[in-house]
Scaffold this active site. Structure first.
Site, short mmCIF file in Angstrom:
data_model
loop_
_atom_site.label_atom_id
_atom_site.label_comp_id
_atom_site.label_asym_id
_atom_site.label_seq_id
_atom_site.Cartn_x
_atom_site.Cartn_y
_atom_site.Cartn_z
N ALA A 106 0.94 -1.60 0.19
CA ALA A 106 -0.30 0.27 0.09
C ALA A 106 1.03 1.02 0.23
O ALA A 106 2.42 1.60 0.65
CB ALA A 106 -0.95 -0.09 1.31
N LYS A 107 0.65 2.12 -0.60
CA LYS A 107 1.43 3.48 -0.79
C LYS A 107 0.82 4.59 0.33
O LYS A 107 -0.44 5.22 -0.52
CB LYS A 107 0.96 4.01 -2.55
N ILE A 108 0.92 4.56 1.14
CA ILE A 108 0.18 4.86 2.71
C ILE A 108 1.02 6.29 2.99
O ILE A 108 2.67 6.67 3.28
CB ILE A 108 0.27 4.38 3.63
#
Length: 303
Positions: free
Chosen positions: A157-159
């Site tokens: 995930a690109k959090i």
């Protein structure tokens, strides 16, 4: 500095740049749970086109799903909003930043009623690691900060909050006089840069770390596809620090970094100290495609 444009798409409508504001008690500002993308639009021979828009939007939704965030728009609506943002600002080439975040309302680690908000901004942005970096290569240092463990952070995930790790690593090496950082994973193997995937060339084989502790980069996937088409052998495998030092070539990939050669790691020259032939071939092919001069028209969304 970001060049101010006319408007930013927020929650379904275009909003004047200086009015695209949020409250100081916005939940994501305090706790870091938000997901985002970095996308580029290139000016080409046949007009402007967004590179791999569908794949970026797909990853945005995947990041939100991993984070238990429900985006209040469909993927198609987000794709259309990206194009609308670009055209409304009269941009031919630009960087695009979609951001999905939790708005104000309840405070605390677990909230249920705060609105999920979406913003899409676009602005002119040149080469992330510098024009000299693209042509001559950059100096890299391995950071003392390790990349996230797969069970402490969900690395697919690109959090937003994950990038505190990236900032600490980058600040550390910039203060030491280097251009960019490289992080190891918690087992001591090569992971990625603060915002880039890494490749090396060793005895004619292109190698990159597997998707165990790195982001599934879209430029990374692009380079692997192009290498296969150019009959350059590609392997995903764990790499050690000394694998980097004895490589003939090395480079970073990413939406911001594009394809940036690495000429030095930890004060050790990589290969000849110049971008190598494999790097140059992949870099030239990449830039040809994003500008509509090569193959893969399916990767380009006209605006």
């Amino acid at each position: 500095m970001i060049s101010e444009t006319k408007s930013i798409w927020m929650d379904g409508k275009l909003t004047p740049w200086r009015e695209a504001n949020v409250h100081v008690l916005t939940h994501s500002l305090h706790y870091g749970l938000a997901v985002f993308e970095g996308i580029r639009c290139y000016a080409g021979d046949n007009g402007s086109a967004v590179f791999r828009l569908a794949e970026h939007v797909e990853r945005l939704f995947a990041s939100a799903h991993v984070s238990c965030i429900d985006i209040p728009f469909s993927p198609k609506e987000i794709e259309q909003a990206v194009c609308e943002t670009i055209t409304s600002n009269g941009l031919r080439s630009c960087y695009i930043r979609p951001l999905v975040f939790i708005g104000s309302g309840e405070m605390g680690l677990y909230v249920t009623s705060n609105p999920v908000r979406v913003a899409i901004a676009a602005w002119p942005w040149g080469t992330y690691l510098g024009e000299d970096g693209l042509t001559k290569g950059i100096r890299v240092k391995i950071s003392s900060f390790a990349r996230h463990h797969v069970n402490s952070s969900l690395t697919r995930a690109k959090i937003s909050g994950y990038y505190v790790n990236s900032q600490l690593a980058k600040r550390e090496v910039k203060k030491a006089g280097y251009d960019e950082a490289l992080l190891l994973d918690t087992d001591g193997y090569v992971a990625e840069g603060p915002g880039e995937n890494v490749f090396i060339v060793r005895r004619g084989v292109l190698k990159t770390p597997p998707l165990t502790s790195v982001l599934e980069g879209i430029t990374r996937a692009t380079i692997m596809t192009l290498a296969s088409e150019l009959r350059i052998p590609v392997e995903e495998q764990r790499l050690t620090r000394d694998d980097l030092y004895i490589a003939e070539e090395a480079f970073f990939t990413g939406t911001a970094a594009e394809v940036t050669p690495i000429r030095e790691i930890d004060d050790r020259q990589i290969g000849s100290g110049q971008p190598g032939p494999v790097t140059r071939r992949l870099q030239d092919t990449f830039f040809s495609i994003v500008k509509g001069q090569g193959g893969h028209p399916e990767w380009l969304t006209a605006v």
